[in-house]
Design a protein around this motif. Structure first.
Motif, PDB file in Angstrom:
ATOM      1  N   ALA A 290      39.087  34.129  36.214  1.00  0.00           N
ATOM      2  CA  ALA A 290      39.582  34.302  37.581  1.00  0.00           C
ATOM      3  C   ALA A 290      38.475  34.066  38.595  1.00  0.00           C
ATOM      4  N   ILE A 312      39.013  39.394  45.398  1.00  0.00           N
ATOM      5  CA  ILE A 312      40.397  39.270  44.930  1.00  0.00           C
ATOM      6  C   ILE A 312      40.479  39.131  43.408  1.00  0.00           C
ATOM      7  N   PRO A 313      39.758  38.174  42.780  1.00  0.00           N
ATOM      8  CA  PRO A 313      39.931  38.034  41.322  1.00  0.00           C
ATOM      9  C   PRO A 313      39.290  39.149  40.510  1.00  0.00           C
ATOM     10  N   VAL A 317      43.056  41.898  41.689  1.00  0.00           N
ATOM     11  CA  VAL A 317      44.000  41.513  40.630  1.00  0.00           C
ATOM     12  C   VAL A 317      43.965  42.481  39.449  1.00  0.00           C
ATOM     13  N   PHE A 321      47.001  45.041  38.308  1.00  0.00           N
ATOM     14  CA  PHE A 321      47.553  44.940  36.956  1.00  0.00           C
ATOM     15  C   PHE A 321      47.662  46.317  36.310  1.00  0.00           C
TER      16      PHE A 321
END
Length: 466
Positions: A290, A312-313, A317, A321
């Motif tokens: 990512a 963000i990654p 994220v 999750f």
């Protein structure tokens, strides 16, 4: 000259051979004994518990030989290519374990493989439980325990890879530093608090050591004990589990023949440098992928830069999750799942009846597809090098696949599930095709169908016609 004895007890199906075969069947059935909910989920859970125990035992054996210190010393040991180079005491002790301690390299590799197998078994158990829809009602506490074990196991294994203080672990530490610095407002203060000053500092290995050997194993062990709580209503006779020696034998075999984390090839950690083609362990591949795929977006908020390409990654994220695994499965998804199915989810991986949740299966396949693509993207440089493709081309291909792959996998899986459900419905109503064609008195031909429950398997003998 040796003459075979035809009357040997193990030959010609003698009593001893029959007893051996029966004993083998009992061992296999005992290893896969049926759990009140799901025997395969129980098997994966027991493998996770045994691999955790192997990691604890091998870690205890390594404790007397490891030095959790970043103090610089000159290396003088069995590995001549590094002789005289300045290294940390942590790196020197790992080299000594690998080359100077009898059986040290085997124990170190078994320890590493145990951590990888522990995380893999947790993932397989969670996938099995999710696809079967057994994460609500009475199964909800067990689901939450294993969902909590997943990040704990990943963190425990990841902190272990940082301890050797080699080039690969130093690169992983640099990635974590960048992720923490991307946090707005508190990022810099958090990094200085963890490292005890400007990174890499001189305290991170010592602090990571105690987290790795005390804090995380204690939490993971407590959750495993809570998951394997015995039933007080139906106490079982304690019997040895065949999976225990099997798991330990596989780990020893991997440690003996499959090399993992050869720190002597990476060299000691030097700030600002990283090994070419370096990738993390498999369970952290999605995070690295990512980070490689996310564009280098950056915003300025109140005069402070906000690195979205890392935030963000690496944080948003994964945070979403695990939050979804906790709270959506805790409250929203069980209600939606029951509304989709109209009843309690049945046994089986794929929907066996028309009312089963094809949407849940499709969501699971889409999630696995997304993880697989991110995992593969972590090696985009290796793919570009071996296939002689420009790196940016490979990166853009993975960006498109990550966006389009999961929705496409969802749609295809949903179509396949509904097709299977329609086929089963047709077999229940009209019977299963047998391939036998009969001719009636009027000269026409009719296919013979059998009831679905009594029909012969599809790979039965050749079709006959009259």
């Amino acid at each position: 000259m040796v003459v075979a004895d035809r009357h040997h007890p193990l030959r010609s199906g003698g009593p001893a051979a029959k007893r051996l075969a029966a004993g083998t069947r009992r061992l296999v059935l005992d290893a896969l004994r049926r759990d009140p909910q799901d025997r395969w989920a129980a098997v994966f859970g027991r493998i996770a518990g045994y691999s955790f125990a192997a990691a604890v035992v091998s870690g205890i054996l390594l404790l007397p030989f490891f030095r959790a210190s970043m103090a610089t010393v000159a290396y003088h040991g069995s590995y001549g290519k590094l002789d005289g180079l300045p290294v940390s005491q942590a790196y020197q002790s790992v080299l000594a374990i690998s080359f100077d301690v009898r059986g040290g390299l085997l124990i170190r590799q078994v320890h590493h493989w145990s951590a990888d197998l522990f995380v893999a078994a947790i993932c397989l158990r969670l996938l099995r439980v999710f696809f079967r829809g057994r994460f609500s009602g009475r199964a909800l506490p067990d689901w939450l325990i294993w969902v909590t074990l997943l990040p704990l196991g990943m963190l425990a294994a990841y902190t272990g890879t940082l301890l050797p203080d080699d080039g690969l672990s130093g690169g992983s530490l640099s990635v974590i530093t960048g992720v923490l610095l991307s946090l707005p407002v508190i990022g810099t203060h958090l990094v200085f608090a963890i490292f005890g000053g400007a990174p890499p500092g001189h305290q991170i290995i010592g602090r990571d050591y105690w987290v790795h050997i005390l804090v995380l194993p204690a939490l993971a062990g407590a959750l495993l004990l809570a998951s394997f709580r015995p039933s007080l209503r139906r106490p079982r006779r304690v019997r040895p589990d065949p999976l225990l020696p099997f798991t330990c034998a596989v780990l020893v075999l991997l440690g003996a023949i499959a090399q993992i984390n050869p720190v002597w090839l990476y060299g000691p950690y030097q700030p600002g440098s990283i090994s070419a083609g370096a990738v993390p362990d498999w369970y952290m591949g999605f995070l690295d992928g990512a980070l490689r795929l996310m564009p280098a977006w950056e915003l300025t908020v109140a005069g402070h830069p906000l690195a979205l390409g890392v935030l963000i990654p690496a944080l948003v994220v994964p945070g979403l999750f695990f939050t979804c695994l906790f709270f959506i499965c805790l409250a929203l998804y069980p209600l939606a799942d029951r509304r989709i199915t109209g009843r309690r989810p049945p046994r089986g991986l794929l929907p066996p009846t028309p009312a089963d949740p094809a949407n849940r299966t499709a969501v699971g396949v889409a999630g696995v597809t997304l993880y697989g693509l991110l995992w593969a993207a972590a090696a985009n440089d290796e793919i570009a090098y071996h296939l002689q493709i420009p790196l940016y081309t490979v990166t853009w291909i993975f960006r498109v696949l990550v966006l389009a792959g999961p929705p496409l996998a969802f749609l295809l899986t949903r179509v396949m599930c509904h097709a299977l459900a329609d086929q089963r419905r047709d077999e229940e109503l009209h019977g299963r095709e047998t391939g036998r064609i009969v001719r009636n008195a009027q000269g026409g031909y009719t296919e013979i169908r059998e009831p679905a429950r009594q029909a012969a398997p599809r790979n039965a003998g050749p079709a006959s016609a009259r």
